[in-house]
Design an enzyme around this catalytic site. Sequence first.
Site, PDB file in Angstrom:
ATOM      1  N   HIS A  73     -69.345  16.167   8.336  1.00 35.94           N
ATOM      2  CA  HIS A  73     -67.923  15.733   8.859  1.00 35.94           C
ATOM      3  C   HIS A  73     -67.175  14.521   8.882  1.00 35.94           C
ATOM      4  O   HIS A  73     -68.217  13.419   8.901  1.00 35.94           O
ATOM      5  CB  HIS A  73     -67.985  16.599  10.334  1.00 35.94           C
ATOM      6  CG  HIS A  73     -68.897  15.632  11.366  1.00 35.94           C
ATOM      7  ND1 HIS A  73     -68.333  14.806  12.241  1.00 35.94           N
ATOM      8  CD2 HIS A  73     -70.184  15.731  11.638  1.00 35.94           C
ATOM      9  CE1 HIS A  73     -69.494  14.119  13.113  1.00 35.94           C
ATOM     10  NE2 HIS A  73     -70.584  14.797  12.783  1.00 35.94           N
ATOM     11  N   ASP A  75     -64.592  13.636  11.302  1.00 40.76           N
ATOM     12  CA  ASP A  75     -64.162  13.712  12.553  1.00 40.76           C
ATOM     13  C   ASP A  75     -65.065  12.859  13.451  1.00 40.76           C
ATOM     14  O   ASP A  75     -66.432  12.852  13.225  1.00 40.76           O
ATOM     15  CB  ASP A  75     -63.730  14.779  13.433  1.00 40.76           C
ATOM     16  CG  ASP A  75     -64.958  15.729  13.815  1.00 40.76           C
ATOM     17  OD1 ASP A  75     -65.665  15.975  12.583  1.00 40.76           O
ATOM     18  OD2 ASP A  75     -64.626  16.391  14.640  1.00 40.76           O
ATOM     19  N   ASP A 106     -72.479   8.315  12.987  1.00 35.48           N
ATOM     20  CA  ASP A 106     -72.400   9.842  13.097  1.00 35.48           C
ATOM     21  C   ASP A 106     -71.034  10.181  12.618  1.00 35.48           C
ATOM     22  O   ASP A 106     -70.060  10.058  13.493  1.00 35.48           O
ATOM     23  CB  ASP A 106     -72.738  10.432  14.561  1.00 35.48           C
ATOM     24  CG  ASP A 106     -72.555  11.871  15.042  1.00 35.48           C
ATOM     25  OD1 ASP A 106     -72.431  12.649  13.845  1.00 35.48           O
ATOM     26  OD2 ASP A 106     -72.327  12.157  15.972  1.00 35.48           O
ATOM     27  N   GLU A 140     -66.180  18.933  14.160  1.00 36.59           N
ATOM     28  CA  GLU A 140     -67.419  19.058  14.425  1.00 36.59           C
ATOM     29  C   GLU A 140     -67.502  18.537  15.849  1.00 36.59           C
ATOM     30  O   GLU A 140     -68.549  18.854  16.826  1.00 36.59           O
ATOM     31  CB  GLU A 140     -68.322  18.535  13.600  1.00 36.59           C
ATOM     32  CG  GLU A 140     -69.887  18.758  13.591  1.00 36.59           C
ATOM     33  CD  GLU A 140     -70.793  17.783  14.476  1.00 36.59           C
ATOM     34  OE1 GLU A 140     -71.701  18.484  14.983  1.00 36.59           O
ATOM     35  OE2 GLU A 140     -70.113  17.135  15.195  1.00 36.59           O
ATOM     36  N   GLU A 141     -66.824  17.596  16.076  1.00 35.97           N
ATOM     37  CA  GLU A 141     -67.188  16.638  17.369  1.00 35.97           C
ATOM     38  C   GLU A 141     -66.454  17.249  18.480  1.00 35.97           C
ATOM     39  O   GLU A 141     -66.814  16.917  19.626  1.00 35.97           O
ATOM     40  CB  GLU A 141     -66.886  15.284  17.275  1.00 35.97           C
ATOM     41  CG  GLU A 141     -67.644  14.405  16.192  1.00 35.97           C
ATOM     42  CD  GLU A 141     -69.281  13.945  16.787  1.00 35.97           C
ATOM     43  OE1 GLU A 141     -69.470  14.491  17.705  1.00 35.97           O
ATOM     44  OE2 GLU A 141     -69.588  13.315  15.947  1.00 35.97           O
ATOM     45  N   GLU A 169     -76.357  15.366   9.042  1.00 37.64           N
ATOM     46  CA  GLU A 169     -76.475  14.839  10.449  1.00 37.64           C
ATOM     47  C   GLU A 169     -77.664  13.899  10.513  1.00 37.64           C
ATOM     48  O   GLU A 169     -78.629  14.198   9.970  1.00 37.64           O
ATOM     49  CB  GLU A 169     -76.604  15.828  11.337  1.00 37.64           C
ATOM     50  CG  GLU A 169     -75.379  16.865  11.866  1.00 37.64           C
ATOM     51  CD  GLU A 169     -74.293  15.965  12.435  1.00 37.64           C
ATOM     52  OE1 GLU A 169     -74.526  15.000  12.966  1.00 37.64           O
ATOM     53  OE2 GLU A 169     -73.067  16.609  12.712  1.00 37.64           O
ATOM     54  N   HIS A 354     -71.919   7.533  18.575  1.00 40.11           N
ATOM     55  CA  HIS A 354     -71.126   7.891  20.205  1.00 40.11           C
ATOM     56  C   HIS A 354     -71.143   6.740  21.145  1.00 40.11           C
ATOM     57  O   HIS A 354     -70.750   6.877  22.014  1.00 40.11           O
ATOM     58  CB  HIS A 354     -71.496   9.272  20.910  1.00 40.11           C
ATOM     59  CG  HIS A 354     -71.347  10.370  20.140  1.00 40.11           C
ATOM     60  ND1 HIS A 354     -71.152  11.484  20.668  1.00 40.11           N
ATOM     61  CD2 HIS A 354     -71.088  10.693  18.659  1.00 40.11           C
ATOM     62  CE1 HIS A 354     -71.055  12.548  19.731  1.00 40.11           C
ATOM     63  NE2 HIS A 354     -71.089  11.974  18.718  1.00 40.11           N
TER      64      HIS A 354
END
Length: 381
Positions: A73, A75, A106, A140-141, A169, A354
């Site tokens: 992903h 995003d 990530d 995804e997030e 991931e 994050h």
Amino acid sequence: MPLTDPIPLAQDLIRCPSVTPADHGALDVVQRFLESLGFQCSRLVFGPDEWRVDNLFAMKGGGASPHFMYCGHTDVVPPGDPAHWTDDPFSGVVREGWLYGRGSNDMKGGVASFLAGLKDYIAAHPDHPGTISVLITGDEEARSVDGVARVMPWLAERDLVPDMALVGEPSSARNVGDVIRIGRRGSLTARITVQGKQGHSAMPARADNPVHRLMAALTPLLAAPLDQGTEFFPPSTLQITGFDVGNTAANVIPATARAMLNIRFNDLHTRASLIERLNAALTAAGCRYEMQADSNADPFLTEPGPFVDALQRAIRRTTGEEPELNAGGGTSDARFIRAFCPVAEFGDIGATGHQVDERAGVENLRTLSRVYTAILEECLA
């Protein structure tokens, strides 16, 4: 260093501020790269007008077996206050061996590493057997409704389901290659409201304290572990994530008490068995209650076999690591793939996703790129 350095590509991706569901050109970066390698690309847009999600599916090989699919992903989660960051969150700065920026860990760094490794594989194997496909989502997030969950049925309708899929991931723990995730735990969220009778705290006999009843229900649930884990799954966990009575007066017994909890559960449980367990605890505590329980993922496991063996061989010969097989962590897009084909997860060290000043080791991404080349060699042999 791999023949193709993933760092410039990762920087290009990081510089696209693609906070879900916005794309801001991230998938264009990926599409241009894949088209230069001879991939045929499809852009799949799903979702309501206020939440349009862009996805990219690219394929080279026409669908012939063996069909290997990489899933990732582009995003990212919001960066928060940029003032808390050392550099602009979307600058993609490289400093002292680290690539900084939202998504570096990530998982834009991982996507770039796969693309670089893919380019090196195709250069070395221009007439490679089978099919290679790449699925990159922009959902995804956040809601995870209009991304892989929608694309996999789209592939099934066109008879393009892969034979195996690897989600990129961040899975590694201390060194790139030390962990392969072959499953994930399920997730259940419960929101509980217990009704009581409001009254004066000096005269509790004339009231019914819902806080006490709710605590009496929750305490035994927290007192003993749900289980001890299994061969590949860690123990299930129950965490109280919210508790509220909406009361500002110290001498008033409130009329209601609310709690929110989240259970991450392995394959010893089902969502139904956990809901039954919660109901039993609330009933035993004499609660008059309402409960809303939602689950967005069930546990799953890809049993070790030829696909997992190929991943282990590639990692072992590239890094020297002996990867542990486990099903820890939270949820991922693998949960939407597992019903269609065997799926596993392998990527960078999952240390700073994050966070403020999110970063990925430059050499780790380069190592990851080499491993992805080796994975393609093993899986398409």
